[in-house]
Write a protein that holds these residues in place. Sequence first.
Motif, PDB file in Angstrom:
ATOM      1  N   ALA A 117       0.858  -1.190   0.000  1.00 16.51           N
ATOM      2  CA  ALA A 117       0.000   0.000   0.000  1.00 16.51           C
ATOM      3  C   ALA A 117       0.887   1.230   0.000  1.00 16.51           C
ATOM      4  O   ALA A 117       1.564   1.503   0.985  1.00 16.51           O
ATOM      5  CB  ALA A 117      -0.922   0.008   1.209  1.00 16.51           C
ATOM      6  N   SER A 118       0.898   1.946  -1.106  1.00 15.36           N
ATOM      7  CA  SER A 118       1.751   3.127  -1.204  1.00 15.36           C
ATOM      8  C   SER A 118       0.982   4.377  -1.594  1.00 15.36           C
ATOM      9  O   SER A 118       1.562   5.446  -1.694  1.00 15.36           O
ATOM     10  CB  SER A 118       2.868   2.879  -2.228  1.00 15.36           C
TER      11      SER A 118
ATOM     12  N   LEU B 173     -11.847  -4.464   9.352  1.00 10.49           N
ATOM     13  CA  LEU B 173     -11.091  -3.552  10.213  1.00 10.49           C
ATOM     14  C   LEU B 173     -11.180  -4.072  11.643  1.00 10.49           C
ATOM     15  O   LEU B 173     -12.263  -4.163  12.228  1.00 10.49           O
ATOM     16  CB  LEU B 173     -11.667  -2.142  10.121  1.00 10.49           C
ATOM     17  N   LEU B 174     -10.034  -4.434  12.200  1.00 12.11           N
ATOM     18  CA  LEU B 174      -9.975  -5.029  13.540  1.00 12.11           C
ATOM     19  C   LEU B 174      -9.953  -3.933  14.598  1.00 12.11           C
ATOM     20  O   LEU B 174      -9.198  -2.963  14.483  1.00 12.11           O
ATOM     21  CB  LEU B 174      -8.731  -5.906  13.668  1.00 12.11           C
ATOM     22  N   ILE B 175     -10.750  -4.083  15.641  1.00 10.29           N
ATOM     23  CA  ILE B 175     -10.821  -3.108  16.725  1.00 10.29           C
ATOM     24  C   ILE B 175     -10.801  -3.846  18.049  1.00 10.29           C
ATOM     25  O   ILE B 175     -11.141  -5.033  18.132  1.00 10.29           O
ATOM     26  CB  ILE B 175     -12.094  -2.238  16.625  1.00 10.29           C
TER      27      ILE B 175
ATOM     28  N   GLY C  36      -7.004  -9.313   8.847  1.00 11.76           N
ATOM     29  CA  GLY C  36      -7.600  -7.990   8.937  1.00 11.76           C
ATOM     30  C   GLY C  36      -6.555  -6.899   8.966  1.00 11.76           C
ATOM     31  O   GLY C  36      -5.340  -7.155   8.916  1.00 11.76           O
ATOM     32  N   ILE C  37      -7.042  -5.642   9.048  1.00 11.97           N
ATOM     33  CA  ILE C  37      -6.185  -4.468   9.170  1.00 11.97           C
ATOM     34  C   ILE C  37      -6.585  -3.719  10.438  1.00 11.97           C
ATOM     35  O   ILE C  37      -7.647  -3.974  11.014  1.00 11.97           O
ATOM     36  CB  ILE C  37      -6.304  -3.542   7.944  1.00 11.97           C
ATOM     37  N   ALA C  38      -5.750  -2.785  10.882  1.00 16.47           N
ATOM     38  CA  ALA C  38      -6.044  -2.044  12.110  1.00 16.47           C
ATOM     39  C   ALA C  38      -5.393  -0.670  12.057  1.00 16.47           C
ATOM     40  O   ALA C  38      -4.377  -0.478  11.375  1.00 16.47           O
ATOM     41  CB  ALA C  38      -5.552  -2.816  13.343  1.00 16.47           C
ATOM     42  N   VAL C  39      -5.981   0.280  12.775  1.00 12.67           N
ATOM     43  CA  VAL C  39      -5.434   1.630  12.895  1.00 12.67           C
ATOM     44  C   VAL C  39      -4.940   1.823  14.324  1.00 12.67           C
ATOM     45  O   VAL C  39      -5.697   1.640  15.278  1.00 12.67           O
ATOM     46  CB  VAL C  39      -6.498   2.694  12.558  1.00 12.67           C
ATOM     47  N   VAL C  40      -3.656   2.188  14.471  1.00 10.00           N
ATOM     48  CA  VAL C  40      -3.049   2.337  15.799  1.00 10.00           C
ATOM     49  C   VAL C  40      -2.099   3.528  15.793  1.00 10.00           C
ATOM     50  O   VAL C  40      -1.664   3.981  14.727  1.00 10.00           O
ATOM     51  CB  VAL C  40      -2.276   1.059  16.216  1.00 10.00           C
TER      52      VAL C  40
ATOM     53  N   VAL D 209      -4.930   1.937   0.126  1.00  6.02           N
ATOM     54  CA  VAL D 209      -5.512   1.876   1.457  1.00  6.02           C
ATOM     55  C   VAL D 209      -7.003   1.586   1.366  1.00  6.02           C
ATOM     56  O   VAL D 209      -7.554   0.785   2.125  1.00  6.02           O
ATOM     57  CB  VAL D 209      -5.258   3.192   2.223  1.00  6.02           C
ATOM     58  N   VAL D 210      -7.694   2.235   0.431  1.00  8.12           N
ATOM     59  CA  VAL D 210      -9.122   1.979   0.232  1.00  8.12           C
ATOM     60  C   VAL D 210      -9.340   0.520  -0.157  1.00  8.12           C
ATOM     61  O   VAL D 210     -10.268  -0.140   0.325  1.00  8.12           O
ATOM     62  CB  VAL D 210      -9.694   2.927  -0.847  1.00  8.12           C
ATOM     63  N   ALA D 211      -8.463  -0.006  -1.032  1.00  2.94           N
ATOM     64  CA  ALA D 211      -8.581  -1.396  -1.450  1.00  2.94           C
ATOM     65  C   ALA D 211      -8.404  -2.348  -0.274  1.00  2.94           C
ATOM     66  O   ALA D 211      -9.085  -3.374  -0.184  1.00  2.94           O
ATOM     67  CB  ALA D 211      -7.551  -1.695  -2.545  1.00  2.94           C
ATOM     68  N   LEU D 212      -7.499  -2.006   0.634  1.00  2.00           N
ATOM     69  CA  LEU D 212      -7.325  -2.840   1.826  1.00  2.00           C
ATOM     70  C   LEU D 212      -8.604  -2.869   2.655  1.00  2.00           C
ATOM     71  O   LEU D 212      -8.971  -3.890   3.226  1.00  2.00           O
ATOM     72  CB  LEU D 212      -6.157  -2.316   2.670  1.00  2.00           C
TER      73      LEU D 212
END
Length: 316
Positions: A182-183, A197-199, A242-246, A188-191
Amino acid sequence: MMPDLDSKLLPDLLVFFEVARVGSISEAARRLHMVQTNVTVRVQKLEDALGVRLLDRGARGSRLTAAGEALVPLAARLAVLLDDIHLAFQKSDHRNSELLRLGAIETVVAARLPSLLEGCRAKHRWLQFTVTSGSSATLIKMLQEGRLDAAFVSYPARSDLLRTEIEFRDELVLLAPPETVASQAADVVALGDRFPLLIQRLGCSYTERFISYLSRGGNRPPRLVEAGTLEGVLGFVEQGLGIAVVPRTFVDRLARSVRVVSLDEFWEERHVSVHLVSASERSASQGLDLFLRHCRIVLGSEQSTLHEPRPIPEPR
């Protein structure tokens, strides 16, 4: 030519450091128990002695100049030295122990709190700590009920009963499975389309920011999966689930096989603030005052620029 500095300017240097740390002359005056004009005069004396402007003053407050930013870490070293002198001559062996009840969101517990507590305990052995982790809303409620002395949360105090003692900045990044690429924004949208999205739990303000960012572009929000703990979130990402925001400070301490995607090129709201909040009418506590002072010195030396605090949405 290097200006001749008088040792009498050292108090002015500490006053400047307080202004730089809290980001406001009026707030620095309140914390130092000084008249605001006296704070301004001391900073001006320091500027005159150094022959440079340290602050740009405007209608919306003061900002550090390049010279001011360069001076902050040096002033922080002086503050640490004075703290060490105080430690060397205090009779801490004869004090009764004091218990501080601290709370923090889990990313702060994992990334910042251990080193802050270790540094404070090294100076003040008589201090004891308990730590409660939870959501910002839960920790704020515990503060209001008198069950915590202070807490690190993701939004500032919005009640007359609470007071924001310290604010420091962090940056959100995206964690993705190790094989992903992802560059750019489209990646990012594709991900978000490809992975859930893991929370940790519903109501995470960081997650809500990221979903809001995706939604503004007309993209479908990703499916949310509660993992319960940060360790669970990391494990799922590592296994490609999954993906996550941290926050970046949390990622910097990871030794896991995950891909860290910087969002700085296409997400202007990636910067977030963490606030150390206490009860505004808290009873006098030498232990809490010393812990707050230690945090101000450590966090102030890490982040030497003034900024306008941005409002952070409260968890729903």
